[in-house]
Design a protein around this motif. Structure first.
Motif, PDB file in Angstrom:
ATOM      1  N   LEU A   1      16.678-125.533   9.006  1.00 57.22           N
ATOM      2  CA  LEU A   1      15.296-125.493   8.559  1.00 57.22           C
ATOM      3  C   LEU A   1      14.880-124.079   8.162  1.00 57.22           C
ATOM      4  N   HIS A   2      15.317-123.084   8.925  1.00 58.23           N
ATOM      5  CA  HIS A   2      14.912-121.699   8.676  1.00 58.23           C
ATOM      6  C   HIS A   2      15.988-120.870   7.981  1.00 58.23           C
ATOM      7  N   GLY A   3      17.195-121.407   7.833  1.00 62.83           N
ATOM      8  CA  GLY A   3      18.236-120.715   7.079  1.00 62.83           C
ATOM      9  C   GLY A   3      19.094-119.756   7.874  1.00 62.83           C
ATOM     10  N   ASP A   4      19.015-119.773   9.197  1.00 61.34           N
ATOM     11  CA  ASP A   4      19.818-118.857  10.011  1.00 61.34           C
ATOM     12  C   ASP A   4      21.303-119.165   9.874  1.00 61.34           C
ATOM     13  N   ASN A   5      22.092-118.169   9.476  1.00 63.73           N
ATOM     14  CA  ASN A   5      23.563-118.238   9.354  1.00 63.73           C
ATOM     15  C   ASN A   5      24.032-119.274   8.329  1.00 63.73           C
ATOM     16  N   VAL A   6      23.159-119.614   7.387  1.00 67.56           N
ATOM     17  CA  VAL A   6      23.569-120.537   6.322  1.00 67.56           C
ATOM     18  C   VAL A   6      24.163-119.755   5.152  1.00 67.56           C
ATOM     19  N   ILE A   7      23.415-118.815   4.612  1.00 59.75           N
ATOM     20  CA  ILE A   7      23.906-117.984   3.507  1.00 59.75           C
ATOM     21  C   ILE A   7      24.386-116.636   4.028  1.00 59.75           C
TER      22      ILE A   7
ATOM     23  N   LEU B   1      27.924-119.724   6.965  1.00 55.00           N
ATOM     24  CA  LEU B   1      28.490-120.942   6.392  1.00 55.00           C
ATOM     25  C   LEU B   1      29.019-120.732   4.975  1.00 55.00           C
ATOM     26  N   LEU B   2      28.198-120.163   4.088  1.00 56.68           N
ATOM     27  CA  LEU B   2      28.638-120.008   2.701  1.00 56.68           C
ATOM     28  C   LEU B   2      29.808-119.046   2.600  1.00 56.68           C
ATOM     29  N   ASP B   3      29.796-117.980   3.379  1.00 59.13           N
ATOM     30  CA  ASP B   3      30.921-117.029   3.358  1.00 59.13           C
ATOM     31  C   ASP B   3      32.219-117.730   3.761  1.00 59.13           C
ATOM     32  N   TYR B   4      32.135-118.579   4.774  1.00 58.81           N
ATOM     33  CA  TYR B   4      33.331-119.296   5.211  1.00 58.81           C
ATOM     34  C   TYR B   4      33.828-120.245   4.125  1.00 58.81           C
ATOM     35  N   LEU B   5      32.909-121.020   3.532  1.00 57.47           N
ATOM     36  CA  LEU B   5      33.304-121.988   2.510  1.00 57.47           C
ATOM     37  C   LEU B   5      33.898-121.307   1.290  1.00 57.47           C
ATOM     38  N   GLU B   6      33.425-120.112   0.978  1.00 48.83           N
ATOM     39  CA  GLU B   6      33.958-119.386  -0.178  1.00 48.83           C
ATOM     40  C   GLU B   6      35.342-118.805   0.086  1.00 48.83           C
ATOM     41  N   SER B   7      35.684-118.605   1.339  1.00 48.68           N
ATOM     42  CA  SER B   7      36.925-117.902   1.650  1.00 48.68           C
ATOM     43  C   SER B   7      38.010-118.764   2.286  1.00 48.68           C
ATOM     44  N   VAL B   8      37.664-119.965   2.778  1.00 46.65           N
ATOM     45  CA  VAL B   8      38.663-120.778   3.471  1.00 46.65           C
ATOM     46  C   VAL B   8      39.750-121.218   2.494  1.00 46.65           C
ATOM     47  N   GLU B   9      40.984-121.173   2.942  1.00 50.02           N
ATOM     48  CA  GLU B   9      42.116-121.592   2.122  1.00 50.02           C
ATOM     49  C   GLU B   9      42.627-122.936   2.626  1.00 50.02           C
ATOM     50  N   VAL B  10      42.745-123.885   1.727  1.00 47.97           N
ATOM     51  CA  VAL B  10      43.245-125.219   2.075  1.00 47.97           C
ATOM     52  C   VAL B  10      44.449-125.530   1.199  1.00 47.97           C
ATOM     53  N   ASP B  11      45.327-126.351   1.742  1.00 48.53           N
ATOM     54  CA  ASP B  11      46.547-126.723   1.029  1.00 48.53           C
ATOM     55  C   ASP B  11      46.370-128.109   0.411  1.00 48.53           C
ATOM     56  N   ARG B  12      46.097-128.135  -0.908  1.00 50.29           N
ATOM     57  CA  ARG B  12      45.958-129.402  -1.615  1.00 50.29           C
ATOM     58  C   ARG B  12      46.973-129.507  -2.751  1.00 50.29           C
ATOM     59  N   ASN B  13      48.071-128.798  -2.622  1.00 51.54           N
ATOM     60  CA  ASN B  13      49.061-128.774  -3.700  1.00 51.54           C
ATOM     61  C   ASN B  13      49.952-130.014  -3.642  1.00 51.54           C
ATOM     62  N   GLN B  14      49.457-131.102  -4.211  1.00 56.77           N
ATOM     63  CA  GLN B  14      50.232-132.338  -4.233  1.00 56.77           C
ATOM     64  C   GLN B  14      51.462-132.215  -5.127  1.00 56.77           C
ATOM     65  N   SER B  15      51.437-131.261  -6.061  1.00 61.35           N
ATOM     66  CA  SER B  15      52.568-131.109  -6.976  1.00 61.35           C
ATOM     67  C   SER B  15      53.819-130.639  -6.257  1.00 61.35           C
ATOM     68  N   ALA B  16      53.651-129.994  -5.102  1.00 62.19           N
ATOM     69  CA  ALA B  16      54.807-129.485  -4.360  1.00 62.19           C
ATOM     70  C   ALA B  16      55.465-130.576  -3.521  1.00 62.19           C
ATOM     71  N   LYS B  17      54.837-131.733  -3.422  1.00 61.78           N
ATOM     72  CA  LYS B  17      55.386-132.820  -2.613  1.00 61.78           C
ATOM     73  C   LYS B  17      56.333-133.689  -3.450  1.00 61.78           C
ATOM     74  N   PRO B  18      57.129-134.536  -2.802  1.00 66.25           N
ATOM     75  CA  PRO B  18      58.049-135.395  -3.559  1.00 66.25           C
ATOM     76  C   PRO B  18      57.320-136.282  -4.570  1.00 66.25           C
ATOM     77  N   PHE B  19      57.980-136.549  -5.673  1.00 69.02           N
ATOM     78  CA  PHE B  19      57.404-137.312  -6.767  1.00 69.02           C
ATOM     79  C   PHE B  19      57.155-138.765  -6.365  1.00 69.02           C
ATOM     80  N   ARG B  20      55.921-139.236  -6.612  1.00 67.42           N
ATOM     81  CA  ARG B  20      55.537-140.622  -6.371  1.00 67.42           C
ATOM     82  C   ARG B  20      54.698-141.102  -7.554  1.00 67.42           C
ATOM     83  N   PHE B  21      55.086-142.238  -8.117  1.00 64.17           N
ATOM     84  CA  PHE B  21      54.407-142.772  -9.297  1.00 64.17           C
ATOM     85  C   PHE B  21      54.273-144.290  -9.168  1.00 64.17           C
TER      86      PHE B  21
END
Length: 433
Positions: free
Chosen positions: A179-185, A199-219
């Motif tokens: 409501l008051h914005g504490d620790n949001v931006i 919160l925003l600093d974390y979301l801008e810097s967090v690294e996630v592994d979504r590289n599906q191209s590196a996984k075995p081929f599925r079609f």
């Protein structure tokens, strides 16, 4: 940091999910002036102050009247460092299935907890569903800290409880007041004892592994294209891995091996294709392939029984003696589950299907490790499942035909002796190299 981050909110009803997202959008200047004006008008005579931030995401009339989130609200915004797709999911127990939908594609889950009430049943349920769906990065947003005078002890108790619930996951706890914005931006002066990222600093810097191209081929094959006698192609979406002309692939459930001849698209042939592209593949050999078959590289599983974690989303209990429709990638089969589940229950079950499925464990591949259960009488999506392990089945690679069987099949399928000799020559070359 660049790239796209998919986020979902989770938590119990009235913990402040929509208010937090509205505050995040407003303070990061990700809403237009006409939207702000509209929300200010709609906020009149409400107790939320001059702006009710929840109205930036609660767009349905029923949501605004009742002050709750019902449907999943998707919002797109960007900062100088990153682009975001944000799913604001409902906290009410009745709409747990909508929460599961929003979390199914997320990279990071923001778990909100009202500092006054602590961890509630729905808070635990949402955390467990998000974890089952493969999310490993969590923000624990302890909200309404202003109503407990920013008491560090309250924050620490909630953080310690979630450490146990989400054992093994990456947890970033933040004390906030949406409501008051504490620790949001930015970091708040009212929490001098908190030394983590806002919160925003974390979301801008967090690294996630979504590289599906590196996984075995599925079609998974979605459609067989045969516009004329000279062309036979298999259309679908590459759900993981990469492929190029000349690559060897195995067709399941038949276990036949062939090579990719062309990668066909509307804009012309490609030299390489990767997840999540939708393409049409042509193969060097004439094989019996239909919708629901899977072209794959590497080890996978083919079977009719497997262990799974199921989230039951139908108010009618799961009937263990009843057949349901099970949709997995592009294949739909009938299936039975070994024991009953009730509304919103998460349970470990054994699923038996009428026809073999080609699958991976959910932890290895989300696309080929997930399924939904459909009530055939109502066509209602009654459950969502994540495959955990096989039951009495060998891996597909272990169950594949022997070399002699494959050569014999190739010879029998060839239209002429010359074609048979050439098919066996290519197969031998593949086996010996």
């Amino acid at each position: 940091m660049s790239g796209l981050l998919r986020i979902c909110t989770a938590g119990s009803v009235d913990d402040g999910k929509s208010t937090l997202i509205g505050r995040l959008l407003y303070d990061s200047r990700s809403v237009y002036e006409d939207q702000v004006h509209s929300v200010k008008v709609a906020s009149r005579n409400r107790a939320a102050g001059p702006i009710d931030f929840s109205l930036f995401t609660d767009g349905l009339k029923a949501e605004r009247e009742q002050g709750i989130t019902i449907d999943v609200a998707y919002r797109y915004f960007a900062t100088a460092r990153r682009k975001f797709i944000l799913a604001d999911t409902p906290g009410h127990e009745q709409y747990t299935r909508n929460m599961a939908t929003g979390a199914s594609t997320a990279d990071v889950a923001i778990l909100l907890v009202d500092a006054r009430h602590g961890v509630r049943v729905q808070s635990r349920r949402h955390a467990q569903i998000a974890r089952l769906l493969g999310i490993t990065d969590f923000v624990l947003a302890v909200n309404k800290m202003d109503l407990v005078d920013f008491d560090r002890g309250v924050f620490d108790d909630i953080r310690d409880e979630f450490d146990k619930i989400l054992h093994g996951a990456a947890l970033h706890p933040i004390p906030i007041s949406a409501l008051h914005g504490d620790n949001v931006i930015t970091r708040s002066e009212r929490t001098p004892w908190f030394d983590g990222a806002a919160l925003l600093d974390y979301l801008e810097s967090v690294e996630v592994d979504r590289n599906q191209s590196a996984k075995p081929f599925r079609f998974p094959v979605q459609l067989v294209l045969r516009p004329n006698h000279d062309f036979r192609g298999y259309a679908g979406q590459i759900v993981s891995g990469t492929v190029g002309p000349g690559d060897a692939v195995t067709v399941w459930p038949s276990g036949r091996t062939t090579r990719v001849k062309r990668i066909v698209t509307w804009d012309g042939d490609l030299d390489v294709a990767h997840s999540p592209m939708s393409v049409t593949l042509t193969l060097e050999d004439e094989l019996d392939i239909s919708r629901g078959d899977v072209l794959a590289v590497g080890d996978t599983h083919v079977g009719q029984r497997f262990k799974a974690e199921v989230v039951w989303m139908d108010e009618r209990p799961l009937d263990a003696g009843r057949a349901y429709l099970l949709k997995h990638t592009t294949r739909t089969v009938t299936a039975e589950v070994d024991h009953a589940l009730v509304f919103n229950q998460i349970g470990s079950v054994v699923v038996s299907t009428s026809r073999p499925l080609i699958f991976d464990r959910y932890g290895d591949n989300r696309a080929t490790g997930s399924f939904i259960l459909i009530d055939p009488a109502t066509n209602f999506t009654a459950g969502a499942g994540m495959i955990v392990d096989t039951v009495g089945e060998r891996s597909a690679m272990a169950a594949r035909p022997s070399a002699a069987e494959r050569l014999a099949r190739l010879a029998r399928a060839a239209p002429t002796d010359a074609d048979a000799v050439e098919a066996i020559r290519r197969a031998l070359e593949e086996i010996l190299t």
